[in-house]
Design a protein around this motif. Structure first.
Motif, PDB file in Angstrom:
ATOM      1  N   GLY A 175      49.207  42.380  39.808  1.00 23.51           N
ATOM      2  CA  GLY A 175      50.442  42.020  40.206  1.00 23.51           C
ATOM      3  C   GLY A 175      50.413  40.507  40.390  1.00 23.51           C
ATOM      4  O   GLY A 175      49.800  39.810  39.443  1.00 23.51           O
ATOM      5  N   SER A 176      51.105  40.090  41.321  1.00 26.86           N
ATOM      6  CA  SER A 176      50.909  38.641  41.782  1.00 26.86           C
ATOM      7  C   SER A 176      49.893  38.254  42.590  1.00 26.86           C
ATOM      8  O   SER A 176      49.858  37.216  43.077  1.00 26.86           O
ATOM      9  CB  SER A 176      52.179  38.418  42.443  1.00 26.86           C
ATOM     10  OG  SER A 176      52.493  38.923  43.621  1.00 26.86           O
ATOM     11  N   VAL A 177      48.858  39.160  42.861  1.00 24.70           N
ATOM     12  CA  VAL A 177      47.971  38.845  44.118  1.00 24.70           C
ATOM     13  C   VAL A 177      46.361  38.978  43.248  1.00 24.70           C
ATOM     14  O   VAL A 177      46.200  39.777  42.312  1.00 24.70           O
ATOM     15  CB  VAL A 177      47.906  40.364  45.266  1.00 24.70           C
ATOM     16  CG1 VAL A 177      46.687  40.136  45.965  1.00 24.70           C
ATOM     17  CG2 VAL A 177      49.191  40.198  45.842  1.00 24.70           C
ATOM     18  N   TYR A 178      45.797  37.828  43.643  1.00 26.77           N
ATOM     19  CA  TYR A 178      44.610  37.444  43.126  1.00 26.77           C
ATOM     20  C   TYR A 178      43.782  37.267  44.064  1.00 26.77           C
ATOM     21  O   TYR A 178      43.754  36.804  45.142  1.00 26.77           O
ATOM     22  CB  TYR A 178      44.570  36.321  42.041  1.00 26.77           C
ATOM     23  CG  TYR A 178      45.520  36.587  40.899  1.00 26.77           C
ATOM     24  CD1 TYR A 178      45.079  37.106  39.654  1.00 26.77           C
ATOM     25  CD2 TYR A 178      47.063  36.176  40.908  1.00 26.77           C
ATOM     26  CE1 TYR A 178      45.837  37.246  38.611  1.00 26.77           C
ATOM     27  CE2 TYR A 178      47.880  36.471  40.077  1.00 26.77           C
ATOM     28  CZ  TYR A 178      47.394  37.134  38.854  1.00 26.77           C
ATOM     29  OH  TYR A 178      48.181  37.469  37.596  1.00 26.77           O
ATOM     30  N   GLY A 179      42.314  37.293  43.783  1.00 25.54           N
ATOM     31  CA  GLY A 179      41.157  36.799  44.737  1.00 25.54           C
ATOM     32  C   GLY A 179      39.945  36.342  43.774  1.00 25.54           C
ATOM     33  O   GLY A 179      39.834  37.004  42.908  1.00 25.54           O
ATOM     34  N   MET A 180      39.436  35.226  44.526  1.00 22.45           N
ATOM     35  CA  MET A 180      38.232  34.658  43.868  1.00 22.45           C
ATOM     36  C   MET A 180      37.222  34.844  44.973  1.00 22.45           C
ATOM     37  O   MET A 180      37.381  34.152  45.961  1.00 22.45           O
ATOM     38  CB  MET A 180      38.454  33.505  43.328  1.00 22.45           C
ATOM     39  CG  MET A 180      39.410  33.467  42.153  1.00 22.45           C
ATOM     40  SD  MET A 180      39.709  31.762  41.599  1.00 22.45           S
ATOM     41  CE  MET A 180      40.946  31.980  40.378  1.00 22.45           C
ATOM     42  N   GLN A 181      35.985  35.515  44.695  1.00 25.43           N
ATOM     43  CA  GLN A 181      34.843  35.398  45.773  1.00 25.43           C
ATOM     44  C   GLN A 181      34.288  33.924  45.960  1.00 25.43           C
ATOM     45  O   GLN A 181      33.730  33.565  46.957  1.00 25.43           O
ATOM     46  CB  GLN A 181      33.788  36.629  45.482  1.00 25.43           C
ATOM     47  CG  GLN A 181      32.762  36.680  46.403  1.00 25.43           C
ATOM     48  CD  GLN A 181      33.309  36.959  47.689  1.00 25.43           C
ATOM     49  OE1 GLN A 181      33.575  38.199  48.108  1.00 25.43           O
ATOM     50  NE2 GLN A 181      33.117  36.108  48.682  1.00 25.43           N
ATOM     51  N   PHE A 182      34.156  33.209  44.929  1.00 30.67           N
ATOM     52  CA  PHE A 182      33.605  32.166  45.074  1.00 30.67           C
ATOM     53  C   PHE A 182      34.635  31.022  45.159  1.00 30.67           C
ATOM     54  O   PHE A 182      35.627  31.369  45.411  1.00 30.67           O
ATOM     55  CB  PHE A 182      32.931  31.897  43.507  1.00 30.67           C
ATOM     56  CG  PHE A 182      33.942  31.952  42.442  1.00 30.67           C
ATOM     57  CD1 PHE A 182      34.896  30.859  41.833  1.00 30.67           C
ATOM     58  CD2 PHE A 182      34.278  32.999  41.681  1.00 30.67           C
ATOM     59  CE1 PHE A 182      35.827  30.975  41.298  1.00 30.67           C
ATOM     60  CE2 PHE A 182      35.298  33.432  40.781  1.00 30.67           C
ATOM     61  CZ  PHE A 182      35.875  32.152  40.494  1.00 30.67           C
ATOM     62  N   HIS A 183      34.034  29.803  45.387  1.00 33.88           N
ATOM     63  CA  HIS A 183      34.911  28.716  45.582  1.00 33.88           C
ATOM     64  C   HIS A 183      35.209  27.903  44.379  1.00 33.88           C
ATOM     65  O   HIS A 183      34.711  27.085  43.834  1.00 33.88           O
ATOM     66  CB  HIS A 183      34.206  27.615  46.584  1.00 33.88           C
ATOM     67  CG  HIS A 183      34.019  28.335  47.984  1.00 33.88           C
ATOM     68  ND1 HIS A 183      34.777  27.999  49.078  1.00 33.88           N
ATOM     69  CD2 HIS A 183      32.876  28.849  48.451  1.00 33.88           C
ATOM     70  CE1 HIS A 183      34.239  28.794  50.000  1.00 33.88           C
ATOM     71  NE2 HIS A 183      33.218  28.975  49.841  1.00 33.88           N
ATOM     72  N   PRO A 184      36.735  28.082  44.003  1.00 41.96           N
ATOM     73  CA  PRO A 184      36.973  27.590  42.697  1.00 41.96           C
ATOM     74  C   PRO A 184      36.819  25.725  42.704  1.00 41.96           C
ATOM     75  O   PRO A 184      36.547  25.159  41.604  1.00 41.96           O
ATOM     76  CB  PRO A 184      38.313  28.018  42.414  1.00 41.96           C
ATOM     77  CG  PRO A 184      38.923  28.237  43.656  1.00 41.96           C
ATOM     78  CD  PRO A 184      37.750  28.981  44.509  1.00 41.96           C
TER      79      PRO A 184
END
Length: 204
Positions: A175-184
């Motif tokens: 949906g509108s929820v995202y996650g990035m394990q790294f540091h973009p």
């Protein structure tokens, strides 16, 4: 477009804010619930231990704000520990309940033929290359620093992985929820373009 960066006492707020600003958006650091929910998008950064972070979020009432933001379909991005907090629970220093916005668990790397923490540049593999988050992008390297990794319950939430002795969840989305394990914001051109594509979703 106004982007709220969640201030709960645990996160690299300055570098994230500067990256958002460089991309042409208006970041503001806040711990105010109304301001977050009025923003065009929300970024939940995080550095430190899962249990400490959840305690800070709970004491400030921001755990409920994050859940409400997701329920309202407000674009929300968790970065590093912030991504892990989106999930159901973590085993870091004992069992701790998470925000439970996305189902899944956070577990420690077993170690063995690879070092823990996982620290350095690793290549992303897009699980869903047609996703809008990857528009105009090619797979490449981003910068990781973590000792724990996410096991999502639903494969459909897995957008990208990397390999570090095993497949490791790198990007999630539902949906509108995202996650990035790294540091973009520390991951060169690819990291900044991924952050840009998330911010572009706040325009829609």
């Amino acid at each position: 477009m106004a982007i709220a960066i969640v201030d709960y006492g645990m996160g690299n707020l300055h570098s994230v804010g500067k990256a958002v600003e460089r991309l042409g958006y208006e970041p503001f650091v806040t711990g105010d619930a109304d301001a977050m929910l009025a923003a065009d998008g929300i970024i939940l950064p995080g550095v430190g231990a899962f249990g400490d972070a959840m305690e800070q979020l709970h004491e400030s009432g921001l755990d409920g704000v994050m859940k409400e933001a997701a329920a309202r379909h407000r674009p929300l991005l968790g970065i590093c520990l912030g991504m892990q907090l989106l999930f159901s629970h973590s085993e870091e220093h004992g069992r701790h309940e998470g925000l439970n916005i996305l189902p899944g668990s956070v577990i420690r790397f077993a170690g063995g033929d690879y070092k823990v923490p996982h620290m350095g540049w690793n290549r992303l593999k897009f699980s869903k290359p047609e996703h809008p988050l990857f528009a105009g992008l090619e797979e490449g390297h981003v910068y990781f620093v973590h000792s724990y990794h996410v096991l999502p319950e639903k494969e459909s939430h897995l957008l990208a992985v990397t390999d570090y002795g095993q497949p490791v969840t790198a990007i999630v989305g539902h949906g509108s929820v995202y996650g990035m394990q790294f540091h973009p914001e520390k991951s060169g051109e690819l990291g900044m373009r991924l952050l840009h594509n998330f911010l572009a979703l706040t325009d829609s």
